[in-house]
Design a protein around this motif. Sequence first.
Motif, PDB file in Angstrom:
ATOM      1  N   UNK A  24     -29.303   8.187  89.552  1.00  0.00           N
ATOM      2  CA  UNK A  24     -29.679   9.198  90.549  1.00  0.00           C
ATOM      3  C   UNK A  24     -28.571  10.173  90.914  1.00  0.00           C
ATOM      4  N   UNK A  25     -27.301   9.802  90.711  1.00  0.00           N
ATOM      5  CA  UNK A  25     -26.175  10.678  91.053  1.00  0.00           C
ATOM      6  C   UNK A  25     -25.097  10.585  89.982  1.00  0.00           C
ATOM      7  N   UNK A  26     -25.409  11.049  88.767  1.00  0.00           N
ATOM      8  CA  UNK A  26     -24.418  10.951  87.690  1.00  0.00           C
ATOM      9  C   UNK A  26     -23.152  11.730  88.032  1.00  0.00           C
ATOM     10  N   UNK A  27     -22.001  11.125  87.717  1.00  0.00           N
ATOM     11  CA  UNK A  27     -20.711  11.718  88.063  1.00  0.00           C
ATOM     12  C   UNK A  27     -20.308  12.854  87.134  1.00  0.00           C
ATOM     13  N   UNK A  28     -20.929  12.925  85.958  1.00  0.00           N
ATOM     14  CA  UNK A  28     -20.554  13.953  84.982  1.00  0.00           C
ATOM     15  C   UNK A  28     -21.743  14.251  84.074  1.00  0.00           C
ATOM     16  N   UNK A  29     -21.605  15.313  83.292  1.00  0.00           N
ATOM     17  CA  UNK A  29     -22.665  15.640  82.341  1.00  0.00           C
ATOM     18  C   UNK A  29     -22.763  14.564  81.262  1.00  0.00           C
ATOM     19  N   UNK A  30     -21.658  13.888  80.934  1.00  0.00           N
ATOM     20  CA  UNK A  30     -21.716  12.800  79.965  1.00  0.00           C
ATOM     21  C   UNK A  30     -22.612  11.684  80.482  1.00  0.00           C
ATOM     22  N   UNK A  31     -22.405  11.266  81.712  1.00  0.00           N
ATOM     23  CA  UNK A  31     -23.227  10.203  82.308  1.00  0.00           C
ATOM     24  C   UNK A  31     -24.684  10.666  82.394  1.00  0.00           C
ATOM     25  N   UNK A  32     -24.911  11.903  82.803  1.00  0.00           N
ATOM     26  CA  UNK A  32     -26.270  12.438  82.940  1.00  0.00           C
ATOM     27  C   UNK A  32     -27.009  12.427  81.612  1.00  0.00           C
ATOM     28  N   UNK A  33     -26.301  12.702  80.529  1.00  0.00           N
ATOM     29  CA  UNK A  33     -26.952  12.737  79.219  1.00  0.00           C
ATOM     30  C   UNK A  33     -26.988  11.363  78.552  1.00  0.00           C
ATOM     31  N   UNK A  34     -26.182  10.419  79.015  1.00  0.00           N
ATOM     32  CA  UNK A  34     -26.121   9.079  78.425  1.00  0.00           C
ATOM     33  C   UNK A  34     -27.141   8.134  79.046  1.00  0.00           C
ATOM     34  N   UNK A  35     -27.345   8.240  80.357  1.00  0.00           N
ATOM     35  CA  UNK A  35     -28.242   7.340  81.085  1.00  0.00           C
ATOM     36  C   UNK A  35     -29.597   8.021  81.240  1.00  0.00           C
ATOM     37  N   UNK A  36     -30.656   7.325  80.838  1.00  0.00           N
ATOM     38  CA  UNK A  36     -32.013   7.856  80.948  1.00  0.00           C
ATOM     39  C   UNK A  36     -32.567   8.216  79.585  1.00  0.00           C
TER      40      UNK A  36
END
Length: 135
Positions: A24-36
């Motif tokens: 729900x609150x990814x710390x970076x674009x890497x996390x945002x694109x890796x999780x989900x």
Amino acid sequence: LAQRMIVMNGGHMEQFGTPEEVYNRPASTFVASFIGSPPMNLLRQAPGTNAQRILGIRPEHLDITSTGTGGWPLTVDTVELLGAERLVHARLGTESLTLRLDESVTPPQPGQHFCATPRADRVHWFDAQTLQRIP
């Protein structure tokens, strides 16, 4: 299954938190694109962005809206049937994005133009240079 998780990138910790916090609150674009799955849409040219920011929105947080309501103008590339859900792969200008629709929503067809609006409380902002979340 985990109560806490660490997302690593090249041997460096990107984020530590509960699975819900990371999603729900990814710390970076890497996390945002890796999780989900599918990953978060990361857009540099969406309405409301500028050269210093990247807009992030999860596929399930985009709603199809009527033309003329101020939504984003999209063109459908493909529609993927996943049983009770549909993934609509579309273009916003030159950028690709994905919408996740419930089976109760009639999906637009390939080549069709339609509008979608991001849920304002689900938009994420990232710094375009550091790729880190903007608080």
